[in-house]
Structure formats: C-alpha cells, structure tokens
Design an enzyme around this catalytic site. Structure first.
Site, PDB file in Angstrom:
ATOM      1  CG  HIS A 116      -0.227   0.015   2.535  1.00 35.15           C
ATOM      2  ND1 HIS A 116       0.251  -1.133   3.122  1.00 35.15           N
ATOM      3  CD2 HIS A 116       0.105   1.028   3.373  1.00 35.15           C
ATOM      4  CE1 HIS A 116       0.836  -0.829   4.264  1.00 35.15           C
ATOM      5  NE2 HIS A 116       0.766   0.482   4.441  1.00 35.15           N
ATOM      6  CG  HIS A 142       4.927   5.702   5.229  1.00 32.21           C
ATOM      7  ND1 HIS A 142       5.204   5.578   6.571  1.00 32.21           N
ATOM      8  CD2 HIS A 142       3.658   6.179   5.156  1.00 32.21           C
ATOM      9  CE1 HIS A 142       4.142   5.944   7.278  1.00 32.21           C
ATOM     10  NE2 HIS A 142       3.199   6.329   6.439  1.00 32.21           N
ATOM     11  CB  THR A 227      -3.301   7.416   8.175  1.00 31.35           C
ATOM     12  OG1 THR A 227      -2.059   7.079   7.550  1.00 31.35           O
ATOM     13  CG2 THR A 227      -3.152   8.721   8.962  1.00 31.35           C
TER      14      THR A 227
END
Length: 284
Positions: A116, A142, A227
């Site tokens: 992801h 990231h 998140t």
C-alpha cells in the site's frame, strides 16, 4: 465478454457430462476428473480479493469498512482520535511551544514496497527527535499520494510521514506536505531505488534523514492515530505548515512502485470530534 462466459459455461457442462457418461471404470473417471480440474484452474482462476484492505471508497474493504475486516482493527471505525484530519485555522489554539529538537544522523537504510506504500526504514541509529522532554527514535518514512491531511480544506499532491517511537512505545509522526513544482532533492536520490524495489527489499546504503529538509518554524500538532489499519490511537502528530515541492516524475515513480490498486493511498479525512489542535507560530 458476457457472451464468452455463457459459451464457456455451456462448453464446460457438456465436457463434464461427456466425460462422466463415458467413464468405464473408476480410474478412468479419476483421470478425467483431474483433466476437468486443470481446465477449470486455467480458465477460471481464483477471483477472491486477497488484499487485506483498500483505499477504494464505498467498498467492503475500503476505508469505511476497515473496522469490520479484522477485530483488531475495530478502532478504525469506533475510535475518537482518528487521523488524518482537516487542519482548519479557525479551530486551532495558538501555543508557544518548542517544535522539537532534532538530532538526526546518517545510517544504513533499505527501501521496501509494503503493497500500500513505499517505505524507507533505517537499520542503524538514524537519530531522534525530542518533543516535550521525550525522545522518539526515527524508524522509517513513507509517502501517501495525494496528501492525507488537508489544510483549510486543501488537499496537496503528496505527504511524507516520518515515523518515530519512544522507549515506552509511543509513536510520534512528522507530516510534510508537497505540491507539484521543483523536484524534491531527497526523492531524487531515492528514485533509482524506488523504481527497482518491486517485491524485494533494496539496500540503499547510508541515508541521511537530515536531507529531508523541511521548515520547523510553524506547525500543527494534535493527538491522532495511524492512518492505516490497525489505526492505533495515541499518536502525536506534528504537521509542518510550509508546503514543499515535488515533481510529477517523482509522484509517478511512487505510484507505479506500489501494488496495483494503491496508486492513490490516502485515507479520507476523519471527524476531529472536538479534539484540540494546536498551532505554533513564533511570530505571534
């Protein structure tokens, strides 16, 4: 396509009946059954979605349903301190607080495709930040495209998350926002690694986190969550107000490196539920 499926089903049924009615013994039946199994495996591949979660809204595994996928993720739907949020100036409280004290240093790092997102993780001691007398060690960074946090309703093209952990297991994340413009120097140095990452871990050598240059004079701060699932709460967020720049080539490289379906990997803005958001401006 629908016509093809119809004729395929008709042909398959005919094949099954033909093989079964002409089987003269058990061994012949077994061998022909195996033939059917191979035929089905080739022309009717497994269609189950094995992706743990997605960012596609209004789907079973999308952000609205993350809390239902895994019991350990239920806080994604039930929590009161979820991230990201809209950082609206009308709701913030001004604070006169030290942003943080940074003590970063070069250390060996690798780049990984987590499916992801694309993550750079430091294998050595890359230093720390100190917030309110608590040290948080830099672990990884990231990217999310487009940005997850919005500022007064504005969503930007990219957001970098620098993830830190304390000795007691607390998490502090620095969020840096980007808009289209000049290439980002840090990503320029990582571009070859991003393009080569595939499904394997790529050694980047020594990476200096100080090259992630961002302004620390003005920032937002609040208590939120991760998140992505499991959406763990209690994360100390610091989102830098100044927006940096990134090129379209760099955004494209990050999007092409992740797994299919994660080219956009931003969780929708969550309800702030009346929580406090602080804004630091040394000029006020």
């Amino acid at each position: 396509m629908e016509g093809f499926v119809f004729y395929y089903l008709v042909f398959f049924q005919f094949l099954v009946l033909s093989l079964l009615f002409h089987s003269t013994n058990f061994l012949s039946f077994v061998s022909k059954f195996r033939l059917i199994y191979v035929f089905v495996s080739v022309f009717n591949p497994k269609t189950d979605d094995e992706t743990p979660f997605t960012y596609e809204q209004k789907t079973e595994k999308g952000p609205e349903g993350w809390g239902n996928i895994n019991p350990e993720w239920k806080v994604c739907n039930t929590g009161r301190f979820q991230s990201p949020i809209d950082l609206t100036n009308e709701r913030v409280s001004l604070i006169h607080d030290q942003a943080w004290h940074r003590q970063y240093q070069p250390a060996p790092a690798v780049i990984t495709n987590r499916g992801h997102d694309i993550m750079v993780s430091w294998k050595g001691d890359a230093g720390k930040i100190t917030i309110r007398q608590t040290d948080f060690k830099l672990v990884q960074c990231h990217w999310h495209s487009p940005s997850e946090h919005t500022v007064n309703g504005t969503r930007y093209d990219l957001e970098l998350h620098m993830v830190h952990t304390s000795a007691r297991g607390r998490t502090a994340v620095i969020g840096v926002l980007y808009k289209l413009g000049e290439p980002n120097e840090f990503l320029t140095k990582l571009l070859n690694g991003i393009k080569a990452v595939g499904n394997k871990e790529v050694d980047l050598g020594v990476i200096d986190p100080r090259e992630i240059r961002f302004q620390t004079r003005k920032f937002y701060r609040y208590i939120g969550s991760l998140t992505v699932p499991p959406c763990t709460e209690g994360v100390l967020w610091t989102v830098v107000k100044r927006v940096n720049t990134i090129s379209m080539e760099q955004i494209t490289a990050l999007r092409e490196a992740v797994d299919d379906g994660f080219e956009t990997n931003s969780r929708p803005v969550q309800d702030s539920k009346g929580r406090s958001v602080w804004f630091y401006d040394p000029n006020v």
